[in-house]
Design an enzyme around this catalytic site. Structure first.
Site, mmCIF file in Angstrom:
data_model
loop_
_atom_site.group_PDB
_atom_site.id
_atom_site.type_symbol
_atom_site.label_atom_id
_atom_site.label_comp_id
_atom_site.label_asym_id
_atom_site.label_seq_id
_atom_site.Cartn_x
_atom_site.Cartn_y
_atom_site.Cartn_z
ATOM 1 N N TRP A 160 -0.027 -75.290 84.364
ATOM 2 C CA TRP A 160 0.760 -76.397 83.815
ATOM 3 C C TRP A 160 2.200 -76.210 84.257
ATOM 4 O O TRP A 160 2.746 -75.103 84.187
ATOM 5 C CB TRP A 160 0.706 -76.437 82.283
ATOM 6 N N GLU B 149 -3.559 -78.723 84.051
ATOM 7 C CA GLU B 149 -3.326 -79.403 82.768
ATOM 8 C C GLU B 149 -2.283 -80.505 82.939
ATOM 9 O O GLU B 149 -1.162 -80.255 83.379
ATOM 10 C CB GLU B 149 -2.844 -78.369 81.744
ATOM 11 N N LYS C 65 0.065 -83.898 81.569
ATOM 12 C CA LYS C 65 0.897 -84.213 80.404
ATOM 13 C C LYS C 65 1.474 -85.605 80.578
ATOM 14 O O LYS C 65 1.817 -86.001 81.699
ATOM 15 C CB LYS C 65 2.016 -83.186 80.246
ATOM 16 N N ASP D 10 -5.524 -81.065 77.201
ATOM 17 C CA ASP D 10 -4.838 -80.666 75.972
ATOM 18 C C ASP D 10 -4.685 -81.927 75.142
ATOM 19 O O ASP D 10 -4.085 -82.904 75.590
ATOM 20 C CB ASP D 10 -3.472 -80.064 76.319
ATOM 21 N N HIS E 101 -1.411 -83.875 74.948
ATOM 22 C CA HIS E 101 -0.737 -84.244 76.197
ATOM 23 C C HIS E 101 -1.012 -85.666 76.661
ATOM 24 O O HIS E 101 -0.843 -85.982 77.832
ATOM 25 C CB HIS E 101 -1.124 -83.258 77.303
ATOM 26 N N HIS F 210 -7.589 -77.395 75.642
ATOM 27 C CA HIS F 210 -6.597 -76.760 74.780
ATOM 28 C C HIS F 210 -6.558 -77.593 73.508
ATOM 29 O O HIS F 210 -6.155 -78.760 73.539
ATOM 30 C CB HIS F 210 -5.218 -76.729 75.436
ATOM 31 N N ASP G 62 3.522 -84.301 71.766
ATOM 32 C CA ASP G 62 2.968 -82.956 71.981
ATOM 33 C C ASP G 62 3.760 -81.934 71.186
ATOM 34 O O ASP G 62 4.518 -81.146 71.722
ATOM 35 C CB ASP G 62 3.012 -82.629 73.479
ATOM 36 N N ASP H 76 2.484 -79.581 69.108
ATOM 37 C CA ASP H 76 1.802 -78.287 68.956
ATOM 38 C C ASP H 76 1.757 -77.798 67.513
ATOM 39 O O ASP H 76 2.052 -76.643 67.233
ATOM 40 C CB ASP H 76 2.453 -77.236 69.862
ATOM 41 N N ASP I 206 -4.055 -73.869 71.395
ATOM 42 C CA ASP I 206 -2.728 -73.883 72.015
ATOM 43 C C ASP I 206 -1.760 -74.593 71.087
ATOM 44 O O ASP I 206 -1.665 -75.819 71.085
ATOM 45 C CB ASP I 206 -2.782 -74.580 73.375
#
Length: 412
Positions: free
Chosen positions: A181, A222, A224, A255, A258, A282, A290, A292, A322
């Site tokens: 990424w 990955e 985004k 992810d 993302h 993820h 994003d 997290d 993640d």
């Protein structure tokens, strides 16, 4: 009758075998990200996070050394049932006796302690090149930079990471997922969208030019949608990554933080499985973007697990967590997220997918809706508790977290 036997009887009416569901779940590996424990700082540089990465909060007890981080991870492993893997970023290299090198020169020897840690616990290792928080991230660009020296530095970093990934796979006997990424993008509207993506493609081509065993190392990319400092344009968009993966025979990684907030990864899994041998995930929890957040047993986490199990793809999907939350106890954050993923998988394994698929094919959508609602009030909790009991893991992990904070974290 025990609570578990009661649950077994209830589920058996739908043709669901609770004992079998538990046995399957015991062998589904979840890759636990190391970076929750120290707020993604790592050990190879000093200073704050840069390059589209940000964590918020200052809860006491953050791990500041490899020994502390490993001890914290061990505590989490004792509170999480089932099979685990260790997920490392390259910035967690451990340098001893003054042998510090830059990221373009890292080697297996700098991860020997992590290998020993994993092998002693019977775990595999996943790996991630670290394309952020470094002086060679110039103008928020790495592999797509117009500066050839910047690109060369990061290309070499990527190559070294492939070698390290193969080292992990060969030494542990478990395939290593190596995920790429990059934070590359622009804050405002770019004049040239094609150029950076062309340079990114060429850089990836060069990284992948070194030989590696595709049965041992699964390289993923990955995407985004946007991030901090790249709100208007992301070089590694979903379209770029999907096309690159399929053109070059590597593995897609999604992810679920993302994408656009109205997009869901759960809806993408079935399509990706049709065109890829393996798919990597993820699992995180994005709030508006994003962000997290710690994974919870929310609708999307459950839907992701349902799609994997319904497609009979547990052996085709690499699952990793993640997220990073520095506003709460980090041990609890890790444990809550890992157990939430496992709860979602157990709920999926306790779902009569064949029966429900048949209802859909018969266009009996009324009964399908009713069954979906009935499954929501089934005694799932009793099966989860039986799973914890069989794994010798406490149901009440909060008490263990508090004790560890008092005895260990508070003294740092």
């Amino acid at each position: 009758m025990s609570n578990y036997n009661y649950a077994k009887e209830k589920y058996a009416k739908y043709g669901v075998d609770c004992d079998k569901a538990i046995e399957v779940l015991k062998n589904v590996p979840i890759s636990m990200h190391c970076w929750q424990g120290d707020d993604v700082l790592g050990f190879d540089t000093e200073g704050a996070l840069t390059g589209g990465i940000q964590t918020t909060g200052n809860y006491p007890g953050r791990a500041t050394t490899p020994a502390e981080l490993m001890a914290d991870m061990d505590k989490v492993f004792s509170l999480v049932p089932g099979k685990k893997k260790v997920n490392l970023h390259a910035c967690y290299a451990i340098f001893e006796d003054g042998n510090r090198v830059d990221r373009d020169k890292i080697a297996p020897e700098h991860f020997k302690k992590w290998l020993d840690f994993a092998k002693e616990r019977g775990m595999g290792i996943d790996f991630n090149p670290t394309f952020f928080s470094h002086p060679m991230v110039k103008d928020n660009l790495t592999l797509s930079s117009p500066d050839e020296n910047v690109r060369k530095f990061w290309i070499e970093h990527g190559k070294r990471c492939i070698e390290i990934s193969q080292y992990f796979a060969e030494e542990t006997g478990v395939p290593c997922v190596m995920n790429i990424w990059i934070p590359d993008g622009f804050k405002d509207i770019p004049a040239d969208r094609l150029g950076p993506r062309k340079r990114f493609k060429e850089s990836l081509d060069e990284i992948l030019s070194i030989p590696f065993d595709k049965s041992k190392v699964y390289i993923t990319i990955e995407s985004k949608v946007f991030g901090i400092g790249m709100e208007s344009y992301t070089v590694g968009s979903a379209e770029f990554c999907m096309n690159y993966v399929n053109t070059n025979g590597i593995t897609p990684l999604m992810d679920n933080g993302h994408y656009h907030p109205t997009e869901v990864v759960s809806d993408k899994i079935s399509s990706m499985l049709l065109f890829n041998e393996k798919v990597a995930l993820h699992v995180t929890r994005g709030v508006r973007w994003d962000s997290d957040h710690v994974v919870l047993l929310d609708d999307e986490t459950k839907e992701i697990a349902k799609e994997i199990v319904a497609a009979d793809a547990l052996d085709r999907v690499f699952i990793a967590t993640d997220y990073f939350d520095a506003s709460i106890n980090r041990i609890s954050a890790w444990t809550t997220g890992m157990r939430s993923v496992q709860k979602a998988l157990l709920a999926a394994l306790l779902t009569p997918h064949k029966m429900m698929k048949d209802l859909q094919d018969e266009n009996n959508l009324t009964k399908l809706m009713v069954m979906n609602e009935e499954m929501k009030t089934m005694p799932f909790g009793e099966v989860w508790e039986e799973y914890l009991k069989q794994e010798n893991v406490p149901c009440d992990y909060y008490a263990e977290v508090v004790k560890y904070e008092e005895e260990v974290l508070s003294k740092r």
